[in-house]
Design a protein around this motif. Structure first.
Motif, PDB file in Angstrom:
ATOM      1  N   UNK A 127     -19.280 -16.563  -0.528  1.00 19.19           N
ATOM      2  CA  UNK A 127     -17.819 -16.516  -0.503  1.00 19.19           C
ATOM      3  C   UNK A 127     -17.361 -16.202   0.907  1.00 19.19           C
ATOM      4  N   UNK A 128     -16.224 -16.765   1.276  1.00 19.42           N
ATOM      5  CA  UNK A 128     -15.554 -16.391   2.515  1.00 19.42           C
ATOM      6  C   UNK A 128     -14.327 -15.595   2.118  1.00 19.42           C
ATOM      7  N   UNK A 129     -14.225 -14.379   2.662  1.00 15.40           N
ATOM      8  CA  UNK A 129     -13.154 -13.474   2.269  1.00 15.40           C
ATOM      9  C   UNK A 129     -12.325 -13.089   3.484  1.00 15.40           C
ATOM     10  N   UNK A 130     -11.137 -12.612   3.198  1.00 11.66           N
ATOM     11  CA  UNK A 130     -10.271 -12.071   4.247  1.00 11.66           C
ATOM     12  C   UNK A 130     -10.636 -10.612   4.486  1.00 11.66           C
ATOM     13  N   UNK A 131     -10.879 -10.257   5.735  1.00  9.45           N
ATOM     14  CA  UNK A 131     -11.239  -8.885   6.052  1.00  9.45           C
ATOM     15  C   UNK A 131     -12.725  -8.709   6.253  1.00  9.45           C
ATOM     16  N   UNK A 132     -13.155  -7.454   6.208  1.00  7.41           N
ATOM     17  CA  UNK A 132     -14.540  -7.119   6.542  1.00  7.41           C
ATOM     18  C   UNK A 132     -15.090  -6.112   5.531  1.00  7.41           C
ATOM     19  N   UNK A 133     -15.571  -6.569   4.378  1.00  5.97           N
ATOM     20  CA  UNK A 133     -16.103  -5.647   3.373  1.00  5.97           C
ATOM     21  C   UNK A 133     -17.474  -5.115   3.773  1.00  5.97           C
ATOM     22  N   UNK A 134     -17.764  -3.892   3.359  1.00  7.31           N
ATOM     23  CA  UNK A 134     -19.080  -3.315   3.591  1.00  7.31           C
ATOM     24  C   UNK A 134     -20.042  -3.833   2.529  1.00  7.31           C
ATOM     25  N   UNK A 135     -21.299  -3.959   2.899  1.00  6.01           N
ATOM     26  CA  UNK A 135     -22.317  -4.310   1.914  1.00  6.01           C
ATOM     27  C   UNK A 135     -22.445  -3.156   0.932  1.00  6.01           C
ATOM     28  N   UNK A 136     -22.418  -3.470  -0.351  1.00  8.33           N
ATOM     29  CA  UNK A 136     -22.401  -2.415  -1.355  1.00  8.33           C
ATOM     30  C   UNK A 136     -22.602  -3.009  -2.742  1.00  8.33           C
ATOM     31  N   UNK A 137     -22.799  -2.132  -3.715  1.00  3.10           N
ATOM     32  CA  UNK A 137     -22.824  -2.521  -5.116  1.00  3.10           C
ATOM     33  C   UNK A 137     -21.508  -2.091  -5.747  1.00  3.10           C
ATOM     34  N   UNK A 138     -20.794  -3.034  -6.333  1.00  2.00           N
ATOM     35  CA  UNK A 138     -19.509  -2.756  -6.971  1.00  2.00           C
ATOM     36  C   UNK A 138     -19.739  -2.639  -8.465  1.00  2.00           C
ATOM     37  N   UNK A 139     -19.366  -1.504  -9.033  1.00  2.00           N
ATOM     38  CA  UNK A 139     -19.476  -1.288 -10.471  1.00  2.00           C
ATOM     39  C   UNK A 139     -18.102  -0.866 -10.981  1.00  2.00           C
ATOM     40  N   UNK A 140     -17.308  -1.852 -11.372  1.00  2.00           N
ATOM     41  CA  UNK A 140     -15.945  -1.601 -11.850  1.00  2.00           C
ATOM     42  C   UNK A 140     -15.779  -2.312 -13.184  1.00  2.00           C
ATOM     43  N   UNK A 141     -15.648  -1.567 -14.291  1.00  2.00           N
ATOM     44  CA  UNK A 141     -15.421  -2.209 -15.594  1.00  2.00           C
ATOM     45  C   UNK A 141     -14.118  -3.004 -15.589  1.00  2.00           C
ATOM     46  N   UNK A 142     -14.082  -4.076 -16.352  1.00  2.00           N
ATOM     47  CA  UNK A 142     -12.934  -4.977 -16.346  1.00  2.00           C
ATOM     48  C   UNK A 142     -12.312  -5.079 -17.736  1.00  2.00           C
ATOM     49  N   UNK A 143     -10.972  -5.135 -17.763  1.00  2.00           N
ATOM     50  CA  UNK A 143     -10.217  -5.332 -19.001  1.00  2.00           C
ATOM     51  C   UNK A 143      -9.456  -6.648 -18.898  1.00  2.00           C
TER      52      UNK A 143
END
Length: 341
Positions: free
Chosen positions: A188-204
């Motif tokens: 993916x190409x994104x706007x900004x500069x995200x850090x490398x990480x694991x995202x764990x966010x439950x979704x509704x």
């Protein structure tokens, strides 16, 4: 894509309205028949994708627009078959194409289905076409072999998808998805500069404004885990690699948005709840998200199969024009060239 003046966001007064009624309200110079002709000629888009179903109900923040000229329906020749055997088929899905038909669309007449074909329908036709071409004496009529859906990609997302061709293969592949042993890697190409990480966010299903996302209080929802690795950053854009641990609807798009770095060309998930979306000046031709690597064990032989897919031409041309450094940082292995039936 040239658009007429009917494109705008759906507000509270338009929630629940059908696409047809919305067009009639926004284009009073057109009759009901004229609005139906726009839909039948594939000139109406919702959130950037072609819509032909006049009874589709609109949601808050949907964007409805109209093209100046008709768009031809996708054809089987657009589908690249990467691998095909008696048990499964792996293909490269183009953008603006749903994986399988929704239950409420199963009763559509054949002519209407041809206006909005699904990926599985086109793949079945492509396989039948290849067999008819290679064995003209044995097959005088084209037939569509059965396909079983074991995964899906968002309509706007391009890239690798596997279908099973037998019930037993479907069970074996689904088991691997459930056990999280399938490798699914996206670029993916994104706007900004995200850090490398694991995202764990439950979704509704509704975070509070009609969109999928985390709940207001952070409780409840389906577990969703995405491993993000930033590969390169230049000119305010970043190339990231996203590896799915779970596969919730729109998971990568939502998680990257929650980081404050939405995907370039994102038509829906552009800001966190309660915030205002910042303008997307990237110039991306569409959602810059591509399923680039797919790996699993063959459900019958146990052989480990891994496939890679480079950026499709439209996104590759945009990246080369806008930020070529990102294109050179797309670390993928060679494209798998196995194509047999």
């Amino acid at each position: 894509m040239a658009e007429t003046g009917c494109g705008d966001h759906v507000g509270p007064d338009g929630v629940g309205m059908t696409v047809l009624a919305w067009l009639r309200k926004r284009r009073p110079e057109l009759s009901w028949s004229g609005c139906r002709r726009l839909l039948a000629s594939r000139q109406v888009r919702v959130n950037g994708t072609v819509e032909v179903h006049e009874a589709r109900r609109l949601k808050l923040t949907d964007v409805v627009s109209c093209d100046d000229v008709p768009t031809a329906p996708p054809r089987p020749k657009l589908i690249r078959i990467v691998h095909c055997d008696d048990d499964l088929v792996v293909v490269e899905k183009p953008t603006d194409l749903v994986t399988t038909r929704r239950p409420e669309e199963q009763h559509w007449p054949a002519a209407k289905k041809r206006l909005a074909p699904t990926l599985d329908e086109l793949v079945a036709e492509a396989i039948a076409d290849r067999r008819t071409t290679s064995r003209p004496r044995q097959r005088t009529a084209r037939s569509s072999p059965p396909l079983f859906r074991v995964q899906r990609l968002d309509r706007q997302t391009s890239g690798l998808v596997v279908f099973a061709r037998t019930d037993e293969a479907a069970k074996g592949l689904i088991r691997q998805f459930q056990e999280h042993t399938v490798e699914r890697t996206y670029l993916a190409v994104v706007r900004g500069c995200p850090e490398s990480q694991t995202i764990s966010i439950p979704l509704v299903r509704d975070r509070g404004d009609g969109l999928r996302g985390p709940s207001r209080d952070g409780r409840g929802g389906q577990p969703a885990v995405t491993h993000v690795r930033r590969l390169a950053t230049a000119d305010g854009l970043s190339l990231v690699e996203c590896r799915l641990e779970t596969g919730r609807t729109h998971q990568i798009r939502i998680h990257l948005c929650e980081l404050g770095t939405p995907v370039c060309g994102e038509p829906v998930y552009r800001h966190r709840l309660g915030e205002t979306a910042s303008p997307d000046t990237s110039g991306a031709p569409r959602l810059a998200l591509h399923a680039a690597r797919l790996g699993f064990r063959h459900p019958r032989t146990g052989e480990r199969l891994t496939f890679t897919s480079p950026w499709p031409d439209d996104l590759a041309a945009w990246i080369k024009r806008t930020c070529p450094a990102l294109l050179h940082s797309s670390h993928l292995g060679p494209r798998d060239e196995r194509r047999h039936v």
